[in-house]
Motif scaffolding. Structure first.
Motif, PDB file in Angstrom:
ATOM      1  N   ARG A 174       2.179   8.391 -16.771  1.00  0.00           N
ATOM      2  CA  ARG A 174       1.512   7.541 -15.777  1.00  0.00           C
ATOM      3  C   ARG A 174       0.561   8.391 -14.946  1.00  0.00           C
ATOM      4  NH1 ARG A 174       3.325   8.649 -10.697  1.00  0.00           N
ATOM      5  NH2 ARG A 174       5.440   9.495 -10.414  1.00  0.00           N
ATOM      6  N   LEU A 175      -0.253   7.711 -14.120  1.00  0.00           N
ATOM      7  CA  LEU A 175      -1.099   8.439 -13.184  1.00  0.00           C
ATOM      8  C   LEU A 175      -0.228   9.146 -12.149  1.00  0.00           C
ATOM      9  CD1 LEU A 175      -4.085   6.039 -12.432  1.00  0.00           C
ATOM     10  CD2 LEU A 175      -3.947   7.887 -14.100  1.00  0.00           C
ATOM     11  N   TRP A 176      -0.656  10.346 -11.787  1.00  0.00           N
ATOM     12  CA  TRP A 176       0.109  11.152 -10.835  1.00  0.00           C
ATOM     13  C   TRP A 176      -0.855  11.830  -9.879  1.00  0.00           C
ATOM     14  CZ3 TRP A 176       0.030  16.779 -11.227  1.00  0.00           C
ATOM     15  CH2 TRP A 176       0.814  17.405 -10.240  1.00  0.00           C
ATOM     16  N   MET A 177      -0.777  11.470  -8.606  1.00  0.00           N
ATOM     17  CA  MET A 177      -1.603  12.103  -7.594  1.00  0.00           C
ATOM     18  C   MET A 177      -0.953  13.414  -7.173  1.00  0.00           C
ATOM     19  SD  MET A 177      -2.593  10.912  -3.742  1.00  0.00           S
ATOM     20  CE  MET A 177      -1.090  11.661  -3.084  1.00  0.00           C
ATOM     21  N   LYS A 178      -1.685  14.492  -7.259  1.00  0.00           N
ATOM     22  CA  LYS A 178      -1.152  15.787  -6.845  1.00  0.00           C
ATOM     23  C   LYS A 178      -0.736  15.718  -5.381  1.00  0.00           C
ATOM     24  CE  LYS A 178      -0.347  20.244  -6.843  1.00  0.00           C
ATOM     25  NZ  LYS A 178       0.398  20.225  -5.574  1.00  0.00           N
ATOM     26  N   GLY A 179       0.535  16.050  -5.124  1.00  0.00           N
ATOM     27  CA  GLY A 179       1.048  16.044  -3.769  1.00  0.00           C
ATOM     28  C   GLY A 179       1.662  14.728  -3.340  1.00  0.00           C
ATOM     29  N   GLU A 180       1.850  13.803  -4.280  1.00  0.00           N
ATOM     30  CA  GLU A 180       2.378  12.491  -3.889  1.00  0.00           C
ATOM     31  C   GLU A 180       3.804  12.565  -3.345  1.00  0.00           C
ATOM     32  OE1 GLU A 180       1.993  10.218  -7.470  1.00  0.00           O
ATOM     33  OE2 GLU A 180       3.940  10.808  -8.256  1.00  0.00           O
ATOM     34  N   THR A 181       4.548  13.600  -3.709  1.00  0.00           N
ATOM     35  CA  THR A 181       5.890  13.784  -3.142  1.00  0.00           C
ATOM     36  C   THR A 181       5.945  14.969  -2.184  1.00  0.00           C
ATOM     37  OG1 THR A 181       6.529  15.097  -5.078  1.00  0.00           O
ATOM     38  CG2 THR A 181       7.072  12.743  -5.115  1.00  0.00           C
ATOM     39  N   SER A 182       5.231  16.046  -2.500  1.00  0.00           N
ATOM     40  CA  SER A 182       5.273  17.249  -1.654  1.00  0.00           C
ATOM     41  C   SER A 182       4.353  17.148  -0.445  1.00  0.00           C
ATOM     42  CB  SER A 182       4.878  18.481  -2.474  1.00  0.00           C
ATOM     43  OG  SER A 182       3.511  18.410  -2.860  1.00  0.00           O
TER      44      SER A 182
END
Length: 215
Positions: free
Chosen positions: A67-75
Protein backbone atom coordinates in the motif's frame (compact mmCIF):
# COMPACT_ATOMS: atom_id res chain seq x y z
CA UNK A 1 15.38 33.45 1.68
CA UNK A 2 17.72 30.51 1.22
CA UNK A 3 15.56 27.69 2.55
CA UNK A 4 14.47 25.32 -0.24
CA UNK A 5 10.79 25.84 -0.97
CA UNK A 6 8.67 22.81 -0.02
CA UNK A 7 5.97 21.85 -2.43
CA UNK A 8 7.70 23.16 -5.57
CA UNK A 9 5.84 21.69 -8.57
CA UNK A 10 7.65 18.64 -9.91
CA UNK A 11 9.58 19.69 -13.05
CA UNK A 12 8.71 16.66 -15.14
CA UNK A 13 5.87 15.11 -17.12
CA UNK A 14 4.24 12.44 -14.96
CA UNK A 15 2.85 10.74 -18.05
CA UNK A 16 6.38 10.40 -19.45
CA UNK A 17 7.57 8.22 -16.55
CA UNK A 18 8.17 4.61 -17.52
CA UNK A 19 6.25 2.80 -14.78
CA UNK A 20 5.71 -0.25 -16.99
CA UNK A 21 9.39 -1.18 -17.19
CA UNK A 22 9.59 -2.36 -13.57
CA UNK A 23 6.10 -3.55 -12.84
CA UNK A 24 4.63 -0.18 -11.99
CA UNK A 25 7.32 0.90 -9.50
CA UNK A 26 10.19 3.32 -9.87
CA UNK A 27 13.20 3.47 -7.53
CA UNK A 28 13.25 6.84 -5.75
CA UNK A 29 16.47 8.19 -4.25
CA UNK A 30 15.77 10.79 -1.57
CA UNK A 31 18.28 13.60 -1.13
CA UNK A 32 18.40 16.28 1.55
CA UNK A 33 17.52 19.48 -0.32
CA UNK A 34 19.83 21.52 1.92
CA UNK A 35 22.92 19.38 2.48
CA UNK A 36 22.67 17.19 -0.68
CA UNK A 37 23.21 14.09 1.47
CA UNK A 38 21.55 10.93 0.12
CA UNK A 39 18.99 9.90 2.74
CA UNK A 40 17.29 6.71 1.56
CA UNK A 41 16.00 4.62 -1.31
CA UNK A 42 12.32 3.79 -1.71
CA UNK A 43 9.88 2.87 -4.47
CA UNK A 44 7.06 4.90 -5.94
CA UNK A 45 4.13 4.02 -8.14
CA UNK A 46 2.12 6.68 -9.93
CA UNK A 47 -0.18 7.16 -6.94
CA UNK A 48 2.79 7.67 -4.61
CA UNK A 49 4.23 10.36 -6.86
CA UNK A 50 0.85 12.09 -7.03
CA UNK A 51 0.41 11.88 -3.26
CA UNK A 52 3.90 13.28 -2.67
CA UNK A 53 3.27 16.31 -4.85
CA UNK A 54 -0.29 16.85 -3.55
CA UNK A 55 0.45 16.55 0.18
CA UNK A 56 3.98 17.92 0.32
CA UNK A 57 5.09 14.82 2.25
CA UNK A 58 7.20 12.16 0.56
CA UNK A 59 5.12 9.03 0.05
CA UNK A 60 6.22 5.64 -1.23
CA UNK A 61 4.62 2.39 -2.25
CA UNK A 62 5.49 -0.12 0.47
CA UNK A 63 6.18 -3.52 -1.05
CA UNK A 64 5.91 -5.22 2.34
CA UNK A 65 2.63 -3.51 3.26
CA UNK A 66 1.35 -3.55 -0.33
CA UNK A 67 0.00 0.00 0.00
CA UNK A 68 0.97 3.66 -0.06
CA UNK A 69 3.20 4.59 2.86
CA UNK A 70 4.02 8.14 3.89
CA UNK A 71 7.49 8.35 5.39
CA UNK A 72 7.07 9.20 9.06
CA UNK A 73 3.40 8.28 9.30
CA UNK A 74 4.07 6.50 12.61
CA UNK A 75 7.40 7.98 13.77
CA UNK A 76 6.61 11.56 12.83
CA UNK A 77 9.97 11.81 11.04
CA UNK A 78 8.53 13.03 7.77
CA UNK A 79 10.30 14.08 4.59
CA UNK A 80 8.98 17.46 3.46
CA UNK A 81 8.77 17.44 -0.32
CA UNK A 82 10.73 20.03 -2.31
CA UNK A 83 11.12 18.70 -5.87
CA UNK A 84 11.39 15.61 -8.06
CA UNK A 85 13.55 15.03 -11.12
CA UNK A 86 14.03 11.94 -13.28
CA UNK A 87 16.96 10.17 -14.83
CA UNK A 88 17.64 10.09 -18.57
CA UNK A 89 15.46 6.99 -19.12
CA UNK A 90 12.53 8.29 -17.05
CA UNK A 91 12.57 5.11 -14.95
CA UNK A 92 14.19 6.37 -11.74
CA UNK A 93 13.47 9.37 -9.52
CA UNK A 94 15.54 11.80 -7.50
CA UNK A 95 13.43 13.30 -4.72
CA UNK A 96 14.67 16.37 -2.89
CA UNK A 97 13.20 16.83 0.56
CA UNK A 98 13.75 18.47 3.93
CA UNK A 99 13.95 15.81 6.67
CA UNK A 100 12.16 16.43 9.94
CA UNK A 101 14.00 14.07 12.25
CA UNK A 102 16.18 11.07 11.37
CA UNK A 103 15.41 9.33 8.08
CA UNK A 104 16.76 5.89 8.98
CA UNK A 105 14.79 3.53 11.24
CA UNK A 106 18.01 3.23 13.25
CA UNK A 107 17.60 6.93 14.08
CA UNK A 108 20.42 7.99 11.81
CA UNK A 109 20.25 11.03 9.56
CA UNK A 110 20.66 8.77 6.53
CA UNK A 111 20.14 5.11 5.72
CA UNK A 112 23.63 5.36 4.20
CA UNK A 113 25.81 6.26 7.21
CA UNK A 114 28.80 7.33 5.11
CA UNK A 115 26.83 9.34 2.56
CA UNK A 116 28.61 12.66 2.02
CA UNK A 117 26.88 15.98 2.51
CA UNK A 118 27.74 19.66 2.61
CA UNK A 119 29.29 20.72 5.91
CA UNK A 120 28.60 24.33 5.00
CA UNK A 121 24.91 23.61 4.42
CA UNK A 122 24.71 21.79 7.75
CA UNK A 123 26.39 24.75 9.46
CA UNK A 124 23.95 27.13 7.79
CA UNK A 125 21.01 25.01 9.00
CA UNK A 126 22.39 25.19 12.56
CA UNK A 127 22.78 28.97 12.27
CA UNK A 128 19.18 29.27 11.05
CA UNK A 129 18.03 27.19 14.03
CA UNK A 130 19.97 29.40 16.44
CA UNK A 131 18.37 32.49 14.96
CA UNK A 132 14.87 31.06 15.39
CA UNK A 133 15.29 29.59 18.87
CA UNK A 134 17.88 31.96 20.39
CA UNK A 135 19.16 29.44 22.98
CA UNK A 136 20.80 31.20 25.95
CA UNK A 137 24.55 30.81 26.22
CA UNK A 138 24.99 30.33 22.46
CA UNK A 139 27.65 32.47 20.79
CA UNK A 140 25.54 32.56 17.64
CA UNK A 141 22.58 33.85 19.66
CA UNK A 142 24.81 36.61 21.01
CA UNK A 143 25.78 37.59 17.49
CA UNK A 144 22.18 37.81 16.28
CA UNK A 145 21.11 39.82 19.30
CA UNK A 146 23.97 42.26 18.76
CA UNK A 147 22.53 43.32 15.40
CA UNK A 148 23.75 43.49 11.81
CA UNK A 149 26.29 46.26 12.42
CA UNK A 150 28.12 44.30 15.10
CA UNK A 151 28.02 41.16 12.96
CA UNK A 152 29.46 43.16 10.04
CA UNK A 153 32.23 44.44 12.31
CA UNK A 154 33.06 40.87 13.28
CA UNK A 155 33.13 39.81 9.62
CA UNK A 156 35.56 42.63 8.94
CA UNK A 157 37.81 41.61 11.83
CA UNK A 158 37.87 38.00 10.67
CA UNK A 159 38.61 39.12 7.12
CA UNK A 160 41.64 41.09 8.27
CA UNK A 161 42.85 38.19 10.43
CA UNK A 162 42.50 35.82 7.48
CA UNK A 163 44.45 38.17 5.22
CA UNK A 164 47.23 38.52 7.79
CA UNK A 165 47.39 34.76 8.24
CA UNK A 166 47.73 34.28 4.48
CA UNK A 167 50.94 36.30 4.40
CA UNK A 168 52.48 35.64 7.80
CA UNK A 169 51.29 32.36 9.35
CA UNK A 170 51.25 28.63 8.71
CA UNK A 171 48.55 26.69 6.86
CA UNK A 172 46.71 25.68 10.04
CA UNK A 173 46.35 29.30 11.08
CA UNK A 174 45.14 30.25 7.60
CA UNK A 175 42.49 27.52 7.66
CA UNK A 176 41.40 28.37 11.20
CA UNK A 177 40.96 32.04 10.33
CA UNK A 178 39.22 31.21 7.05
CA UNK A 179 36.78 28.95 8.92
CA UNK A 180 36.02 31.79 11.35
CA UNK A 181 35.47 34.16 8.42
CA UNK A 182 33.08 31.77 6.67
CA UNK A 183 31.10 31.19 9.88
CA UNK A 184 30.65 34.88 10.62
CA UNK A 185 29.81 35.59 6.97
CA UNK A 186 27.05 32.98 7.11
CA UNK A 187 25.69 34.60 10.27
CA UNK A 188 25.76 37.99 8.54
CA UNK A 189 23.96 36.63 5.50
CA UNK A 190 21.31 35.05 7.69
CA UNK A 191 20.83 38.31 9.56
CA UNK A 192 20.00 39.89 6.19
CA UNK A 193 17.65 37.05 5.22
CA UNK A 194 20.18 35.62 2.76
CA UNK A 195 22.36 32.53 2.63
CA UNK A 196 24.47 30.06 0.69
CA UNK A 197 21.81 29.42 -1.94
CA UNK A 198 21.77 33.11 -2.86
CA UNK A 199 25.55 33.24 -3.12
CA UNK A 200 25.58 30.07 -5.22
CA UNK A 201 23.08 31.60 -7.64
CA UNK A 202 25.30 34.66 -8.10
CA UNK A 203 28.35 32.47 -8.69
CA UNK A 204 26.45 30.27 -11.13
CA UNK A 205 25.28 33.31 -13.09
CA UNK A 206 28.83 34.63 -13.25
CA UNK A 207 30.17 31.24 -14.33
CA UNK A 208 27.56 30.94 -17.07
CA UNK A 209 28.35 34.43 -18.27
CA UNK A 210 32.07 33.63 -18.40
CA UNK A 211 31.37 30.41 -20.29
CA UNK A 212 29.38 32.31 -22.93
CA UNK A 213 32.18 34.83 -23.38
CA UNK A 214 34.99 32.26 -23.66
CA UNK A 215 32.99 29.47 -25.33
Amino acid sequence: MTEPTPGTPAPFDLDALDFAKQGGLLPAIVQDARTRRVLMLGYMDRAAVEATVATGKVTFFSRSKNRLWMKGETSGDILEFVAITTDCDADALLVQAIPHGPTCHLKRASCFPEAPGSVLAELEATIEQRERERPPGSYTTTLFESGVRKIAQKVGEEGVETALALVAQDDKAVLDEAADLVFHTLVGLRARGLGLGDVERVLAKRHQGKARVTG
